[in-house]
Design an enzyme around this catalytic site. Structure first.
Site, PDB file in Angstrom:
ATOM      1  N   ARG A   1     -57.933 -19.826  12.663  1.00  0.00           N
ATOM      2  CA  ARG A   1     -57.262 -21.114  12.881  1.00  0.00           C
ATOM      3  C   ARG A   1     -58.304 -22.224  12.873  1.00  0.00           C
ATOM      4  NH1 ARG A   1     -52.599 -23.244  13.812  1.00  0.00           N
ATOM      5  NH2 ARG A   1     -51.409 -21.342  14.164  1.00  0.00           N
TER       6      ARG A   1
ATOM      7  N   ASP B   1     -34.976 -44.716  30.389  1.00  0.00           N
ATOM      8  CA  ASP B   1     -36.452 -44.679  30.471  1.00  0.00           C
ATOM      9  C   ASP B   1     -37.021 -43.279  30.285  1.00  0.00           C
ATOM     10  OD1 ASP B   1     -35.721 -43.426  32.787  1.00  0.00           O
ATOM     11  OD2 ASP B   1     -36.691 -44.851  34.147  1.00  0.00           O
ATOM     12  N   GLY B   2     -36.154 -42.285  30.008  1.00  0.00           N
ATOM     13  CA  GLY B   2     -36.655 -40.939  29.739  1.00  0.00           C
ATOM     14  C   GLY B   2     -36.567 -40.000  30.925  1.00  0.00           C
ATOM     15  N   GLU B   3     -36.267 -40.540  32.114  1.00  0.00           N
ATOM     16  CA  GLU B   3     -36.093 -39.634  33.254  1.00  0.00           C
ATOM     17  C   GLU B   3     -34.781 -38.858  33.089  1.00  0.00           C
ATOM     18  OE1 GLU B   3     -36.457 -41.700  36.971  1.00  0.00           O
ATOM     19  OE2 GLU B   3     -38.545 -42.258  36.591  1.00  0.00           O
TER      20      GLU B   3
ATOM     21  N   LYS C   1     -56.466 -13.879  10.491  1.00  0.00           N
ATOM     22  CA  LYS C   1     -56.239 -15.337  10.485  1.00  0.00           C
ATOM     23  C   LYS C   1     -57.385 -16.036  11.185  1.00  0.00           C
ATOM     24  CE  LYS C   1     -53.055 -17.385  13.257  1.00  0.00           C
ATOM     25  NZ  LYS C   1     -51.696 -17.700  13.700  1.00  0.00           N
TER      26      LYS C   1
ATOM     27  N   ARG D   1     -49.864 -19.401  24.784  1.00  0.00           N
ATOM     28  CA  ARG D   1     -50.984 -19.226  23.849  1.00  0.00           C
ATOM     29  C   ARG D   1     -52.292 -19.785  24.388  1.00  0.00           C
ATOM     30  NH1 ARG D   1     -47.559 -21.398  18.880  1.00  0.00           N
ATOM     31  NH2 ARG D   1     -46.441 -22.262  20.649  1.00  0.00           N
ATOM     32  N   GLN D   2     -52.227 -20.775  25.277  1.00  0.00           N
ATOM     33  CA  GLN D   2     -53.459 -21.327  25.869  1.00  0.00           C
ATOM     34  C   GLN D   2     -53.778 -20.490  27.109  1.00  0.00           C
ATOM     35  OE1 GLN D   2     -55.287 -23.977  24.652  1.00  0.00           O
ATOM     36  NE2 GLN D   2     -56.767 -24.045  26.305  1.00  0.00           N
TER      37      GLN D   2
ATOM     38  N   HIS E   1     -46.088 -14.303  24.432  1.00  0.00           N
ATOM     39  CA  HIS E   1     -47.331 -14.220  23.662  1.00  0.00           C
ATOM     40  C   HIS E   1     -48.477 -13.844  24.602  1.00  0.00           C
ATOM     41  CE1 HIS E   1     -49.636 -15.104  19.991  1.00  0.00           C
ATOM     42  NE2 HIS E   1     -50.609 -15.237  20.884  1.00  0.00           N
TER      43      HIS E   1
HETATM   44  C1  R5P Z   1     -50.184 -17.375  17.174  1.00  0.00           C
HETATM   45  O1  R5P Z   1     -51.036 -16.558  17.373  1.00  0.00           O
HETATM   46  C2  R5P Z   1     -48.754 -17.023  16.978  1.00  0.00           C
HETATM   47  O2  R5P Z   1     -48.540 -15.658  16.968  1.00  0.00           O
HETATM   48  C3  R5P Z   1     -48.211 -17.641  15.685  1.00  0.00           C
HETATM   49  O3  R5P Z   1     -48.824 -17.032  14.574  1.00  0.00           O
HETATM   50  C4  R5P Z   1     -48.461 -19.106  15.653  1.00  0.00           C
HETATM   51  O4  R5P Z   1     -48.053 -19.711  16.838  1.00  0.00           O
HETATM   52  C5  R5P Z   1     -47.732 -19.745  14.490  1.00  0.00           C
HETATM   53  O5  R5P Z   1     -48.011 -21.113  14.491  1.00  0.00           O
HETATM   54  P1  R5P Z   1     -47.767 -21.986  13.199  1.00  0.00           P
HETATM   55  O6  R5P Z   1     -46.364 -21.712  12.734  1.00  0.00           O
HETATM   56  O7  R5P Z   1     -47.945 -23.407  13.687  1.00  0.00           O
HETATM   57  O8  R5P Z   1     -48.802 -21.610  12.196  1.00  0.00           O
END
Ligand code: R5P
Length: 300
Positions: free
Chosen positions: A198, A41-43, A196, A98-99, A131
Site C-alpha cells: 500500500r 448543524d449536524g448534531e 500487496k 485496520r489501524q 479485520h
Molecule cells: C485491507 O487490508 C483490506 O483487507 C482491504 O484489502 C482494503 O481495505 C481494501 O481497500 P481499498 O478498496 O480502498 O483498496
C-alpha cells in the site's frame, strides 16, 4: 435464551432497518426502530422506545462510522434509563479495525481506542469477519465480556455452489488469505493469494501469484472494498493474464465514491456481497448466522 427470561428487543438504526428486522424475525424477537433526527448543524437527536426490556440488542453496522459512533453512544447511553440492564451490539461490520498499531510515531491506535469506547457501554459484541491482523482475538480489540466474531465464509462459499465453471479464487494480499482460504476450503475450489504494497489511501501495488490464469474464471475475494483500488489493480492484472471472466465476492461492501464503476472498467462483470453493509450488490443475507449466535449466547 432461556424461556424463563423476558424476551430481548432488537433496535435497528435507520440505515440498517431491513437487516435488523430480518435478524429479529430469524431470532424470534421483537423489533423497534431507533429514531434519529439530524439537526441542521449536524448534531443528532436519538430516540428509543419509552420502555425497554432488561436485554436490548442494538443493531448498527459501523460503516461510515464517525457519525454512527456518536449516535450509537447516545442510544447506548440512554438505554439504561429506559429499563435496559444489559446491552448487546450487533455490528456486522466493525469499524476502525485496520489501524491496529501506530505505523508512525504519534498515530492513534484506533482499533484499541474505539474498542474501549464500545466496551464501556456493551457487555456483548457480535460481528462478522472483523479485520484482525496483528491483533488476533476480537476480545483483545474490543474488551467486552463476550466478543463473538462470526465468519461469513460458509455463506459466501454457498453463493459459489451454483457455478459450474470451477472458478479460481484469488485474494489480493496476505491478510485476505484467512477469508479466501476458508471460502475455497468450504467450496472445494483452488485459490491463490497475491502480495500487496500500500503506497497511499488510493494507491496500491499488487503482485499476483504464479498461477496460469488464461481461460480461467476468477473470483476476487476480500473482506472489505473501500475505494476499490485493491481489487481494481488485481482485476487489471488478472485480465492481462487472459482470464475468461472476473467477478468479486466481498464481505463488507463499503464502496466509497466510484469504486463500483472503476471495478467494472477493470473488467469485473459481477459483484456479490453480504448484507453486512447495505449496498446494491448484497446477495448474501447474514440474519440466520447472526440469529444462531444470539440464540447460542446465554442471557442475550
Ligand atoms: C485491507 O487490508 C483490506 O483487507 C482491504 O484489502 C482494503 O481495505 C481494501 O481497500 P481499498 O478498496 O480502498 O483498496
Amino acid at each position: 435464551m432461556n424461556s424463563a427470561e423476558p424476551a430481548s428487543l432488537v433496535l435497528g438504526f435507520p440505515d440498517c432497518r431491513e437487516p435488523a428486522q430480518r435478524l429479529a424475525d430469524a431470532a424470534g424477537l421483537d423489533y423497534a426502530d431507533v429514531d434519529i433526527h439530524q439537526f441542521p448543524d449536524g448534531e443528532s437527536l436519538v430516540r428509543l422506545p419509552e420502555e425497554l426490556p432488561a436485554r436490548v440488542i442494538l443493531y448498527c453496522s459501523l460503516d461510515r462510522p464517525n457519525t454512527k459512533l456518536v449516535e450509537l453512544e447516545l442510544a447506548a447511553g440512554a438505554a439504561p434509563g429506559l429499563g435496559a440492564e444489559g446491552l448487546t451490539l450487533v455490528a456486522p461490520y466493525l469499524c476502525y479495525m485496520r489501524q491496529d498499531t501506530a505505523f508512525l510515531p504519534g498515530q492513534a491506535v484506533s482499533q484499541r481506542i474505539i474498542g474501549e469506547l464500545l466496551a464501556r457501554r456493551f457487555d456483548t459484541l457480535i460481528t462478522v469477519d472483523p479485520h484482525l491482523h496483528r491483533t488476533h482475538k476480537l476480545e483483545d480489540a474490543v474488551p467486552v465480556r463476550r466478543a463473538i466474531a462470526l465468519s461469513a465464509a460458509s455463506a459466501m462459499a454457498d453463493s459459489l455452489s451454483s457455478r459450474e465453471d470451477s472458478p479460481l479464487l484469488i485474494g489480493p494480499d496476505a491478510e485476505s488469505e484467512q477469508w479466501v482460504g476458508a471460502i475455497a476450503g468450504a467450496a472445494g475450489l483452488d485459490y491463490g493469494v497475491a502480495r500487496k504494497e500500500r503506497l497511499g489511501d488510493r494507491e496500491v501495488r499488487i503482485a499476483l501469484p504464479a498461477l496460469d490464469l488464461a481461460g480461467r474464471h476468477v473470483v476476487l475475494i476480500d473482506d472489505v472494498i473501500s475505494t476499490g483500488q485493491t481489487l481494481v489493480e488485481t482485476a487489471g492484472q488478472v485480465a492481462a493474464r487472459g482470464a475468461a471472466s472476473i467477478s468479486v465476492l466481498v464481505t463488507h461492501a463499503l464502496f466509497v465514491g466510484d469504486a463500483e464503476q472503476r471495478l467494472g472498467e477493470a473488467g469485473v462483470t459481477d459483484i456479490v456481497s453480504t448484507d453486512s453493509v447495505p449496498h446494491t450488490s448484497n446477495r448474501i443475507q447474514l440474519a440466520g448466522l447472526l440469529a444462531a449466535a444470539l440464540k447460542a449466547t446465554p442471557g442475550v
